[in-house]
Enzyme design. Structure first.
Site, short mmCIF file in Angstrom:
data_model
loop_
_atom_site.label_atom_id
_atom_site.label_comp_id
_atom_site.label_asym_id
_atom_site.label_seq_id
_atom_site.Cartn_x
_atom_site.Cartn_y
_atom_site.Cartn_z
N SER A 124 -58.76 128.13 73.56
CA SER A 124 -58.62 129.37 72.83
C SER A 124 -59.43 130.12 73.51
CB SER A 124 -57.61 129.81 71.74
OG SER A 124 -57.42 130.77 71.72
N GLU A 126 -59.57 132.73 72.36
CA GLU A 126 -60.36 133.77 71.21
C GLU A 126 -61.74 133.34 71.27
OE1 GLU A 126 -59.07 135.85 68.86
OE2 GLU A 126 -58.44 136.47 70.08
N TYR A 148 -60.55 131.58 63.04
CA TYR A 148 -59.51 130.91 63.79
C TYR A 148 -60.38 131.08 65.25
CZ TYR A 148 -56.49 129.98 67.27
OH TYR A 148 -55.56 129.61 68.55
P1 NAP Z 1 -47.68 127.75 66.88
O1 NAP Z 1 -46.50 128.94 67.29
O2 NAP Z 1 -48.50 128.43 65.62
O3 NAP Z 1 -47.23 126.32 66.72
C1 NAP Z 1 -48.78 125.90 65.63
C2 NAP Z 1 -47.70 124.17 65.37
O4 NAP Z 1 -48.72 123.49 64.46
C3 NAP Z 1 -46.59 123.78 64.01
O5 NAP Z 1 -45.64 123.72 65.17
C4 NAP Z 1 -47.12 123.58 62.98
O6 NAP Z 1 -45.71 123.25 62.19
C5 NAP Z 1 -48.70 123.24 63.49
N1 NAP Z 1 -49.85 122.71 62.62
C6 NAP Z 1 -49.87 123.44 61.25
N2 NAP Z 1 -50.85 123.43 60.73
C7 NAP Z 1 -50.37 120.95 60.78
C8 NAP Z 1 -51.18 120.86 60.16
N3 NAP Z 1 -52.13 120.43 59.33
N4 NAP Z 1 -50.60 119.16 61.01
C9 NAP Z 1 -49.79 118.96 61.63
N5 NAP Z 1 -49.58 119.86 62.13
C10 NAP Z 1 -49.53 121.27 61.95
O7 NAP Z 1 -49.25 127.88 68.10
P2 NAP Z 1 -48.68 127.89 69.40
O8 NAP Z 1 -48.46 129.26 69.70
O9 NAP Z 1 -47.42 126.30 69.69
O10 NAP Z 1 -49.96 127.30 69.99
C11 NAP Z 1 -50.00 126.00 69.92
C12 NAP Z 1 -51.72 126.23 70.04
O11 NAP Z 1 -52.19 126.81 71.11
C13 NAP Z 1 -52.21 126.73 68.81
O12 NAP Z 1 -53.49 124.89 69.06
C14 NAP Z 1 -52.70 127.69 69.03
O13 NAP Z 1 -53.88 127.41 68.79
C15 NAP Z 1 -52.87 127.29 70.82
N6 NAP Z 1 -52.99 128.63 71.21
C16 NAP Z 1 -52.23 129.52 71.76
C17 NAP Z 1 -52.21 129.89 72.21
C18 NAP Z 1 -51.45 131.25 72.66
O14 NAP Z 1 -50.54 132.30 72.35
N7 NAP Z 1 -50.43 130.36 72.45
C19 NAP Z 1 -52.98 130.56 73.10
C20 NAP Z 1 -54.43 129.83 73.56
C21 NAP Z 1 -54.92 128.72 71.81
P3 NAP Z 1 -45.29 124.14 61.35
O15 NAP Z 1 -44.32 124.68 62.26
O16 NAP Z 1 -44.87 122.91 60.45
O17 NAP Z 1 -45.94 125.03 60.13
O1 F7E Z 2 -52.70 140.19 68.52
C1 F7E Z 2 -53.53 143.41 68.37
C2 F7E Z 2 -54.51 142.80 67.74
O2 F7E Z 2 -52.22 138.01 66.98
C3 F7E Z 2 -53.00 140.63 69.65
C4 F7E Z 2 -52.73 133.67 69.15
O3 F7E Z 2 -52.23 132.64 70.15
O4 F7E Z 2 -53.58 134.36 70.99
C5 F7E Z 2 -52.98 134.51 69.84
O5 F7E Z 2 -53.86 135.74 68.84
C6 F7E Z 2 -53.75 141.66 69.48
C7 F7E Z 2 -54.79 141.83 68.72
O6 F7E Z 2 -52.33 137.57 69.41
C8 F7E Z 2 -50.87 144.13 65.67
O7 F7E Z 2 -55.27 142.89 66.97
C9 F7E Z 2 -51.85 145.18 67.38
O8 F7E Z 2 -55.55 141.98 69.43
O9 F7E Z 2 -50.48 138.57 69.58
P1 F7E Z 2 -51.35 138.43 68.43
P2 F7E Z 2 -54.20 136.81 69.43
O10 F7E Z 2 -55.14 137.26 68.24
O11 F7E Z 2 -54.90 137.80 70.26
C10 F7E Z 2 -54.83 133.66 71.62
C11 F7E Z 2 -55.41 133.60 72.59
C12 F7E Z 2 -55.19 132.62 70.38
O12 F7E Z 2 -55.21 131.48 70.80
C13 F7E Z 2 -53.98 132.53 68.68
O13 F7E Z 2 -53.95 131.25 68.95
O14 F7E Z 2 -52.77 142.98 68.81
N1 F7E Z 2 -52.37 143.91 67.37
N2 F7E Z 2 -50.81 145.58 66.01
C14 F7E Z 2 -51.37 143.13 66.53
N3 F7E Z 2 -51.09 142.03 66.46
C15 F7E Z 2 -50.30 141.82 65.79
N4 F7E Z 2 -50.15 140.01 65.52
N5 F7E Z 2 -49.66 142.48 64.41
C16 F7E Z 2 -49.61 143.50 64.86
O15 F7E Z 2 -48.88 144.38 64.31
#
Ligand code: NAP
Ligand code: F7E
Length: 320
Positions: A124, A126, A148
């Protein structure tokens, strides 16, 4: 015989899009699902009859070994994680167990069952946190700003380490934020587009948000899963940044999303301290040149197209 792939996190946003992609490429697809008192298969219900759902948890190594032994995948995509940054301060140990150590458990299960398996780790942006340089690429130093982010740095380095220690075909995709109409409601894009739809349809009048100045490089999840797959089709494993190369603030997100429904964000958004994080990632913008050149990957949906798509989907759901 069709190629077999296992997806952890198949019930999540990315898992559902990746499953669709792999099915369209002719794979037999299995998804790891955790036991729950109620099923949460909404994102995969339309393809569920074409998937093999297998029970397991990243917390439990034996379950992972058994799933690999039974299904014998050629490719494993590790998308499972505790993925919500804000929750990681409230549950730092659980986040470390699943998002960090879970990766080691899965890599060890692969070593035990079949070290020829190709492995994808969902790293990520992050990990860049308080960024050392702009834009961020594969050489930018990490400085995570949340439990995270710290856990993802561990997951990234253990993937690199197992590749170097045991010659595994293990790749890490450093993906910047990617969104879709299937995004969880707690993430800011979906929170805003869902809030816009609720306000437009008269269900709410206000939307409570935290830091409007944070800037993110937001892309479309469906574009990003193509990069995951492409990484495992290469002969040599490697790490790739996947991003649009554009950054926008949460404030701009509000402007575009509210305007898409004919509303003014200033009339509805309320700043609420509950959503301000203990430490913030102020600015992310990725440089995906390596992925473009070596994977032939490009993003097809820009920020405006993405936000409008999400608003339209949420409006349609409420109007129905
Ligand atoms: P998501 O919608 O939150 O999905 C997370 C998945 O992980 C769900 O299927 C959840 O299952 C499963 N899970 C959580 N804990 C688990 C455990 N202990 N054992 C088995 N399964 C488990 O996340 P996403 O947005 O699709 O992201 C996919 C991956 O990419 C994650 O690793 C995330 O950290 C990473 N990532 C996401 C982004 C983004 O912007 N979306 C960017 C960079 C990296 P349940 O449905 O049972 O909760
Ligand atoms: O926040 C700001 C918050 O929770 C984005 C995950 O998929 O992407 C995601 O992480 C920004 C932050 O995503 C609210 O402070 C303001 O600066 O949508 P977010 P994230 O933290 O960037 C990365 C790449 C991952 O890997 C993660 O799994 O938005 N913000 N107001 C808020 N964020 C939330 N959630 N809620 C608010 O009310």
């Amino acid at each position: 015989m069709a190629k077999r792939a296992l997806i952890t996190g198949i019930t999540g946003q990315d898992g559902s899009y990746l499953a669709e992609l792999l099915l369209s490429e002719g794979y037999d697809v299995a998804g790891l699902v955790r036991r729950s008192s109620t099923e949460n298969f909404e994102r995969i219900s339309h393809i569920q009859d074409r998937l093999t759902l297998v029970s397991g948890d990243l917390m439990d190594e034996v379950s992972l070994i058994n799933v690999l032994r039974d299904f014998r995948p050629a490719e494993v995509y590790n998308l499972a994680a505790q993925s919500f940054v804000q929750a990681s301060w409230r549950q730092p140990v659980l986040t470390g167990e699943a998002t960090a150590l879970g990766v080691t458990r899965l890599l060890d299960a692969i070593r035990i069952v079949d070290p020829e398996i190709r492995f994808y780790q969902a790293s990520s942006s992050e990990m860049f946190g308080r960024v050392h340089s702009v834009p961020q690429n594969e050489h930018t130093a990490f400085y995570p700003r949340s439990p995270y982010g710290v856990a993802k740095v561990y997951g990234h380095w253990i993937t690199v380490n197992y590749r170097e220690s045991y010659n595994l075909h293990a790749s890490s995709g450093i993906l910047f934020n990617h969104e879709s109409p299937r995004r969880g409601l707690e993430f800011v894009t979906r929170k805003v587009t869902n809030g816009v739809a609720r306000i437009k349809t008269g269900l709410d009048t206000q939307l409570h948000l935290g830091n409007l100045e944070a800037q993110r490089d937001w892309g479309y999840a469906k574009d990003y899963v193509r990069a995951m797959w492409a990484m495992l089709q290469r002969d040599v494993p490697d790490d790739f940044v996947v991003a649009t190369g554009e950054t926008h603030s949460v404030r701009e997100l509000c402007e575009v999303a509210f305007a898409a429904a004919g509303l003014r964000w200033q009339d509805h958004v309320v700043i609420d301290q509950a959503f301000i994080r203990p430490a913030e990632v102020d600015l992310l913008v990725g440089d995906a040149t390596k992925a473009q050149h070596q994977l032939g990957w490009k993003c097809e949906t820009d920020f405006y197209g993405l936000v409008e798509m999400m608003v339209a989907a949420d409006l349609a759901a409420y109007e129905k």
